[in-house]
Design an enzyme around this catalytic site. Structure first.
Site: not given
Length: 422
Positions: A102, A135, A193, A104, A170
C-alpha cells in the site's frame, strides 16, 4: 543452493539505488485520502513502466465500490482513488506471483514530536527516518528492487509477476478491494508489510464501531433533574472491558505471544456542548478485534449483545438504550491456506538469500491488513517485509536500508522459484 541464474539476479540488487528510492518515496506525503496518495500512484506507474512492465493505472469508480455490499469500509473522504497494477510480459507457462503493497501512510500527528519534517527523510548511518519509512514505503522499494534485479540479470520468467500497488489500506482497503474487483488475481501473494524478520501468515480483524449513548439535558445547578450521558456510558465501558477479556481466552497459537491478541479499545469520546449543562449525548468510537476464523457478523453480534445486556441492567439505559453502528474500516481476519507451500518458499528464499541467519519463524498479527482481502479472494497470501510495526504510526518510524535489501533479495528468489525461469 543457488543456481547460476539466482546468483546473477541477487548480484543485481543495488543497495545504493534502494536507499535513493526510499528517500524519494518518503518525500511524497501520501497521507490516506490526500492528493499525494494519487500523486504517488502516478509516480510509481512511471517506475513500473521503466522496468518494462505492462501497466494499468486507472481511476476507480468510487460510487460503484462504495455501493458494493462487500465494501470493506472507509474512514476518510475521497474524491478519487487510483488503482495500479504492473505485470511482466508473457509468462503464460507458469503461475502468477503478486507483489503487493500500500502506498498510503497515516498522518504524522504532532509534528513537534518529530526530529524535523516527517516528510523530509532523515538518515542516520544506514537507518532512514520519516513517516511511511517502514509502513510501508520500504516494502514498496523492496518490490521495485526485486523486479529491477530480475530485469537487470536478463532473466525471462515462465510465469508472471504482478505488482499491485494500492491506496487506502490504512482506512479499510479500498485499493485492494478495487484491484480485485477489476479482475486481477494470481496464484500467490506476498505483502511487504513490516514484519521484523518473521513471516506473518494470519491477521486478526478490526472493526470500527460507534456507540451512541443518550442522556437528559438539565442546568448543571440542578443536575438531579437530568441524566448525564457521561455517567450512563461508564457501565458500558466496564462491560466492554469484560467483553475484551472473554474474547481473549485461549487464542490461536499464532496469536498466543501477544498480551491482548484481539484488542477492544475505545479511541474517542465526545460529549457535552456547555460546561454548565448536563450532557444529553455521548458518542464513543472504538475498535473491536476479530478472532482468527471468526465471522465479522458474529463479532458484531457479540458486541451488540454486550451493550444490550449492559443497558438492560441500567435504570436509565433500560428505557433509553445506547445504539451501536459500524462506520469506517471493517477488517475481517484472514490467513494463509493451511499447508500452502508459499510459507516454505519464502522461508527457504530468505535463508538462501542470506537475509536472516535462520528461516524466519511463523506468527500471526493482531491488526488487520489487505491480507484478508486477497485470502478471501482465494489467493494464498502472507506478509514478509522490512521494518518493525512497533515503530509504525509513531514519530519514531524508521527502517534500515540493509534490511530493505535483505527483503528484496528474498523476493528475488521467491519470484524466480515461484514464477520459474525459462
Amino acid at each position: 543452493m543457488l543456481s547460476d541464474q539466482e546468483a546473477a539476479a541477487l548480484a543485481c540488487v543495488d543497495e545504493a539505488a534502494v536507499g535513493r528510492t526510499l528517500l524519494e518515496l518518503i518525500a511524497i506525503p501520501s497521507v490516506t485520502g490526500s492528493a499525494a496518495e494519487s500523486e504517488i500512484q502516478h509516480h510509481l506507474a512511471g517506475r513500473l513502466e521503466r522496468l518494462g512492465l505492462d501497466v494499468d493505472l486507472w481511476s476507480m469508480d468510487l460510487p460503484a465500490l462504495l455501493a458494493d455490499p462487500a465494501f470493506p469500509g472507509m474512514e476518510v473522504p475521497r474524491e478519487e482513488a487510483w488503482g495500479l497494477v504492473g505485470h511482466t510480459a508473457g509468462g503464460d507457462d507458469g503461475p502468477t506471483l503478486i507483489l503487493q503493497g500500500h502506498v498510503d501512510v497515516v498522518p504524522p500527528g504532532d509534528r513537534a514530536a518529530w526530529d524535523g519534517d516527517p516528510f523530509v527523510p532523515r538518515v542516520t548511518g544506514d537507518v532512514v527516518h520519516g513517516r511511511g519509512a517502514c509502513d510501508m514505503k520500504a516494502g514498496l522499494v523492496a518490490h521495485l528492487a526485486a523486479l529491477e534485479a530480475v530485469r537487470a540479470a536478463g532473466l525471462r520468467l515462465r510465469g508472471r509477476v504482478a505488482a499491485h500497488f494500492v491506496v487506502g489500506e490504512e482506512d479499510g482497503g479500498i485499493g485492494a478491494f478495487g484491484t480485485l474487483k477489476r479482475g486481477y488475481g494470481g496464484d500467490a501473494c506476498v505483502i511487504t508489510e513490516p514484519t521484523a524478520g518473521t513471516l506473518i501468515t494470519a491477521n486478526a480483524g478490526a472493526l470500527t464501531f460507534r456507540l451512541t449513548v443518550p442522556g437528559k439535558a438539565a442546568h448543571a445547578s440542578s443536575r438531579d433533574a437530568g441524566v448525564s450521558a457521561i455517567d450512563a456510558y461508564v457501565p458500558l465501558h466496564e462491560a466492554l472491558a469484560r467483553l475484551e477479556a472473554s474474547r481473549n481466552v485461549d487464542p490461536s497459537p499464532l496469536m498466543a505471544e501477544y498480551p491482548i491478541p484481539y484488542a477492544l479499545s475505545v479511541g474517542t469520546l465526545r460529549s457535552g456542548d456547555w460546561a454548565s449543562s448536563v450532557p444529553d449525548l455521548l458518542v464513543a468510537e472504538g475498535r473491536l478485534g476479530v478472532r482468527l476464523g471468526e465471522e465479522v457478523a458474529d463479532a458484531r453480534a457479540e458486541l451488540e449483545c454486550c451493550v444490550a445486556e449492559a443497558c438492560a441492567a441500567h435504570p436509565w439505559l433500560r428505557e433509553h438504550p445506547a445504539t451501536v453502528s459500524w462506520p469506517g474500516g471493517q477488517f475481517a481476519s484472514g490467513r494463509l491456506t493451511e499447508g500452502h507451500p508459499l510459507r516454505d518458499e519464502v522461508r527457504d528464499a530468505c535463508a538462501d538469500a542470506g537475509g536472516w541467519a535462520a528461516r524466519p519463524r511463523e506468527r500471526g498479527a493482531p491488526y488487520g491488513s489487505d491480507l484478508r482481502l486477497y485470502a478471501g479472494a482465494g489467493i494464498p497470501t502472507l506478509q514478509y517485509g522490512p521494518g518493525d510495526v512497533r515503530v509504525a504510526h509513531s514519530a519514531r518510524e524508521c527502517v534500515s536500508v540493509p534490511e530493505v535489501v535483505a527483503v528484496a533479495r528474498t523476493l528475488v528468489l521467491t519470484v524466480l522459484r515461484s514464477a520459474g525461469v525459462k
